[in-house]
Motif scaffolding. Sequence first.
Motif, PDB file in Angstrom:
ATOM      1  N   GLY A  44       0.678 -10.756   3.459  1.00 12.90           N
ATOM      2  CA  GLY A  44       0.224  -9.474   3.282  1.00 12.90           C
ATOM      3  C   GLY A  44       1.040  -8.319   2.533  1.00 12.90           C
ATOM      4  O   GLY A  44       0.346  -7.408   2.172  1.00 12.90           O
ATOM      5  N   ASN A  45       2.339  -8.682   2.426  1.00 15.49           N
ATOM      6  CA  ASN A  45       3.021  -7.825   1.788  1.00 15.49           C
ATOM      7  C   ASN A  45       3.167  -8.258   0.075  1.00 15.49           C
ATOM      8  O   ASN A  45       4.118  -7.793  -0.436  1.00 15.49           O
ATOM      9  N   GLN A  46       2.620  -9.053  -0.331  1.00 15.66           N
ATOM     10  CA  GLN A  46       2.532  -9.352  -1.486  1.00 15.66           C
ATOM     11  C   GLN A  46       1.541  -8.818  -2.427  1.00 15.66           C
ATOM     12  O   GLN A  46       0.595  -9.101  -2.306  1.00 15.66           O
ATOM     13  N   ALA A  61       0.627   3.270   7.802  1.00  7.98           N
ATOM     14  CA  ALA A  61      -0.574   4.158   8.310  1.00  7.98           C
ATOM     15  C   ALA A  61      -0.116   5.514   8.372  1.00  7.98           C
ATOM     16  O   ALA A  61      -0.428   6.443   7.949  1.00  7.98           O
ATOM     17  N   ILE A 108      -7.487   4.919   7.558  1.00  9.31           N
ATOM     18  CA  ILE A 108      -6.378   4.779   6.968  1.00  9.31           C
ATOM     19  C   ILE A 108      -6.813   4.251   5.441  1.00  9.31           C
ATOM     20  O   ILE A 108      -6.198   4.647   4.216  1.00  9.31           O
ATOM     21  N   TYR A 163      12.131  -5.222   4.484  1.00 10.57           N
ATOM     22  CA  TYR A 163      11.183  -6.404   3.960  1.00 10.57           C
ATOM     23  C   TYR A 163       9.862  -6.521   4.533  1.00 10.57           C
ATOM     24  O   TYR A 163       8.886  -6.461   4.029  1.00 10.57           O
ATOM     25  N   HIS A 164       9.743  -6.968   6.071  1.00 16.00           N
ATOM     26  CA  HIS A 164       8.694  -7.155   6.638  1.00 16.00           C
ATOM     27  C   HIS A 164       7.552  -5.995   6.792  1.00 16.00           C
ATOM     28  O   HIS A 164       6.420  -5.849   7.326  1.00 16.00           O
ATOM     29  N   ILE A 221       3.760  -7.544  11.858  1.00 12.20           N
ATOM     30  CA  ILE A 221       2.742  -7.039  11.388  1.00 12.20           C
ATOM     31  C   ILE A 221       1.980  -5.770  11.754  1.00 12.20           C
ATOM     32  O   ILE A 221       1.597  -4.835  11.141  1.00 12.20           O
ATOM     33  N   ASN A 237       6.839  -3.756   4.358  1.00  6.78           N
ATOM     34  CA  ASN A 237       6.368  -3.580   3.019  1.00  6.78           C
ATOM     35  C   ASN A 237       5.161  -4.160   2.626  1.00  6.78           C
ATOM     36  O   ASN A 237       4.682  -4.626   1.954  1.00  6.78           O
ATOM     37  N   LEU A 238       4.069  -3.804   3.877  1.00  5.33           N
ATOM     38  CA  LEU A 238       2.724  -4.262   3.731  1.00  5.33           C
ATOM     39  C   LEU A 238       1.866  -3.542   2.500  1.00  5.33           C
ATOM     40  O   LEU A 238       2.000  -2.373   2.653  1.00  5.33           O
ATOM     41  N   ALA A 239       1.419  -4.566   1.684  1.00  5.49           N
ATOM     42  CA  ALA A 239       0.563  -3.633   0.814  1.00  5.49           C
ATOM     43  C   ALA A 239      -0.781  -3.274   1.144  1.00  5.49           C
ATOM     44  O   ALA A 239      -1.740  -4.075   1.167  1.00  5.49           O
ATOM     45  N   LEU A 240      -1.048  -2.073   1.687  1.00  4.13           N
ATOM     46  CA  LEU A 240      -2.173  -1.740   2.288  1.00  4.13           C
ATOM     47  C   LEU A 240      -3.323  -1.651   1.189  1.00  4.13           C
ATOM     48  O   LEU A 240      -4.377  -1.730   1.478  1.00  4.13           O
ATOM     49  N   PHE A 241      -2.917  -0.998   0.154  1.00  5.26           N
ATOM     50  CA  PHE A 241      -4.005  -0.690  -0.903  1.00  5.26           C
ATOM     51  C   PHE A 241      -3.919  -1.368  -2.090  1.00  5.26           C
ATOM     52  O   PHE A 241      -4.834  -1.197  -3.055  1.00  5.26           O
ATOM     53  N   ASP A 242      -3.018  -2.433  -2.445  1.00  2.47           N
ATOM     54  CA  ASP A 242      -2.989  -3.251  -3.419  1.00  2.47           C
ATOM     55  C   ASP A 242      -2.670  -4.639  -2.883  1.00  2.47           C
ATOM     56  O   ASP A 242      -1.720  -5.283  -3.572  1.00  2.47           O
ATOM     57  N   ALA A 243      -3.344  -4.944  -2.056  1.00  2.00           N
ATOM     58  CA  ALA A 243      -3.334  -6.139  -1.232  1.00  2.00           C
ATOM     59  C   ALA A 243      -3.676  -7.458  -1.901  1.00  2.00           C
ATOM     60  O   ALA A 243      -4.453  -7.377  -2.930  1.00  2.00           O
ATOM     61  N   PRO A 244      -3.066  -8.739  -1.806  1.00  2.00           N
ATOM     62  CA  PRO A 244      -3.443  -9.725  -2.507  1.00  2.00           C
ATOM     63  C   PRO A 244      -4.951 -10.426  -2.020  1.00  2.00           C
ATOM     64  O   PRO A 244      -5.598  -9.835  -1.126  1.00  2.00           O
ATOM     65  N   CYS A 245      -5.464 -10.968  -3.131  1.00  2.00           N
ATOM     66  CA  CYS A 245      -6.981 -11.520  -2.675  1.00  2.00           C
ATOM     67  C   CYS A 245      -7.017 -12.491  -1.735  1.00  2.00           C
ATOM     68  O   CYS A 245      -6.100 -12.906  -1.286  1.00  2.00           O
ATOM     69  N   HIS A 296      -2.756 -11.720   7.107  1.00  2.00           N
ATOM     70  CA  HIS A 296      -1.515 -11.510   6.620  1.00  2.00           C
ATOM     71  C   HIS A 296      -0.307 -12.187   6.446  1.00  2.00           C
ATOM     72  O   HIS A 296       0.457 -12.288   6.042  1.00  2.00           O
ATOM     73  N   GLY A 319      -9.880  -6.060   6.658  1.00  2.00           N
ATOM     74  CA  GLY A 319      -8.482  -5.373   6.218  1.00  2.00           C
ATOM     75  C   GLY A 319      -8.649  -3.940   6.458  1.00  2.00           C
ATOM     76  O   GLY A 319      -7.692  -3.258   6.155  1.00  2.00           O
TER      77      GLY A 319
END
Lengths: 462, 44
Positions: free
Chosen positions: B37-39, A450, B7, A328-329, A442, A331-339, A411, A27
Motif C-alpha cells: 500500500g505504500n508503493q 488521515a 478523507i 517507512y511503514h 497499517i 508512508n501509505l500512498a492514500l492518493f496515488d496508490a498502486p493499482c 495493503h 480503499g
Amino acid sequence: MTLSALAPQVHSFAVNGRGYALDVNSGALHALDEAAFSLLQREEIRRALASGSAAPPVPLTPAEQEAWAELTLLVRQGTLYSPLAALPDAPTAPPALKALCLHVAHDCNLRCAYCFAGEGGFGGERGLMSAEVGRRALDFLIERSGRRRRLAVDFFGGEPLLNFGAVKELIAYARRRGGEAGKEFAFTLTTNGVALRGEALEYLASSDLNVVLSLDGRPEVHDRWRRRPRGEGSHAAVLANCRDFVARRGGTNYYVRGTFTRQNLDFSADVAYLLAAGFRSLSLEPVVASEGEWALAEEDLPRLFDEYDRLAGLYLAEHRAGRPFTFYHFNLALFDAPCLARRLSGCGAGHEYLAVTPSGDLYPCHQFVGRERFRMGNVLSGDLNEELMAQFRSANVLTKPACRECWARFHCSGGCQANHHLFTGSLEEPYALGCALQRKRIECALAVQAELALDQARAQAG
Amino acid sequence: MKHVVTITTGNQPRAGGGCGECQNSCQSACKTSCTVGNQACEKK
C-alpha cells in the motif's frame, strides 16, 4: 475465484482515541466521531449497512440517527461496503524480472545475534561475489526484464562494503548495459555502517544510491546484539559514521533502519533517540526469529500495539511542530496508490525479484537464501526452475484463504512469504504474529495520513 | 456531514493497471516485511 467474490467489507478501528473506517474494496477512508464509530462497532448495524438497508435495525438515539443517515449515504455513494469491480483474477503484467538482490558479501564485520542471515554466511560458507558473477547476474536481469524499463538492484550481504570494489564495478556495468538496453537502474545498498568511512563514504555520499543504514537506536539496545567478532559493541562508531554520511548527503535518499526485539518492546523510544541524533528518515522493523531471547511472542502484542500508537502520536506531533520525519511503514500512498494488479501480486519474490548468492545461485528473495529447497537456479549455468517461479507468481492474496478474508489484503498483499514459510512451513499460510503487527502498522499509517490530510484541509479552509 | 469526514474516496482499480514499473515492496527499507500500500504508482 473471481474478484467479485470478495465480499464488501469495512474495517473500523481507533488510533489514539479517534475512530476511522476503511472501505476495503474501494480503499475509501473516513474519519468518524464517537457516534459514528460506536455504531460501526455493532454487528447488527454493520449487517444492516452491508445489506443496503435504509432503516436502522434497532432504535437509535438522535445522534446515532444522524450518524446512521450519513453512513447509509456513503453506502449509496460506493465508499462504504462497496463491491469490488469485476476484473481478471491474476496480475496482468507478463512475467518479467524487475529487481535483484545481489549478495555481494556472504561475510560480515559484525556478529549480530539476531541476524536472519546467520551472521552474514546464510548458514553456508563465507565468501565474496566476484565481479564476473555480478555482471552475469545483471545481464540475466536485463535479459529477463521484458518491456520493463525501471530495474532495481540491491547490494546486500552480509556486509556489502566488504566487497566495495565489486559494488562500484557493478554499478558502472549496470549503467552502461542499461543505457544500451534502454533500462534505467535504481540502486540500494544496505550497510551496518562499520566500514562507512574513507573511500566508501566519499563514493556513497556523492552517489544517488538509496542507502539503508542499520542502527537500532539507543546505545544499550544496539549493542545488546550488534557486536563485533570479538564481542565489543558497535554503536559509537556506527552512529558517528552514519551521522557523517547523512550530513554529507544533505539528508537525502537514506533510511536508518533498525530492528526491535523482545528486549526493547518500547521501540518508540529508539525512534525518539534516532530523531534526537539528527536522523529524519527512519524504519524500525520487528525481528524475524522463531526462537531466542530476542524473538517476539504473541503475549507481546498488546505492548507492541501501544508502542505503534505512541509512534503515531510522535509522528503527528513532529509534523505539526514543523519537524516532519519519515517512518517507512507510515508512508501509505492514500492518493496515488498502486493499482489492483499490483495489490494482488504481493512483494514479487520468486518471480519479479530474486536474490543472487556469491556463487551465482538464485533464490526467491534474500530471506530464502540458504533454504536449499528454494534454490531456483544459477546465473552462471543459466538454469532456472520455471515451475518454482510460476508457483511464486501464482501465490497471491487470492490464493491464501486467510488473506482473502482479511481487511488488510490490499495493503499488505499477502505478506512476506519467507516469513510465512519460516513460521508455518507453508507459503500459503500466513505468519500470525507478523500479520497482527502488519495490521496494526497499517491502521496507524491510515490514521496519521488521515490526520495530516485533515490538517491540510483545515489550513486551506482557514 | 457532521459525524463522518471522508478523507479519500479510494481508488477503485484503474483500467490498464499492472504495468509493473513500480518498486518492489521489500526493497528500500524493510527487507523483513511487505507492505504494498505504500508503493506509489509510477505510471505517468
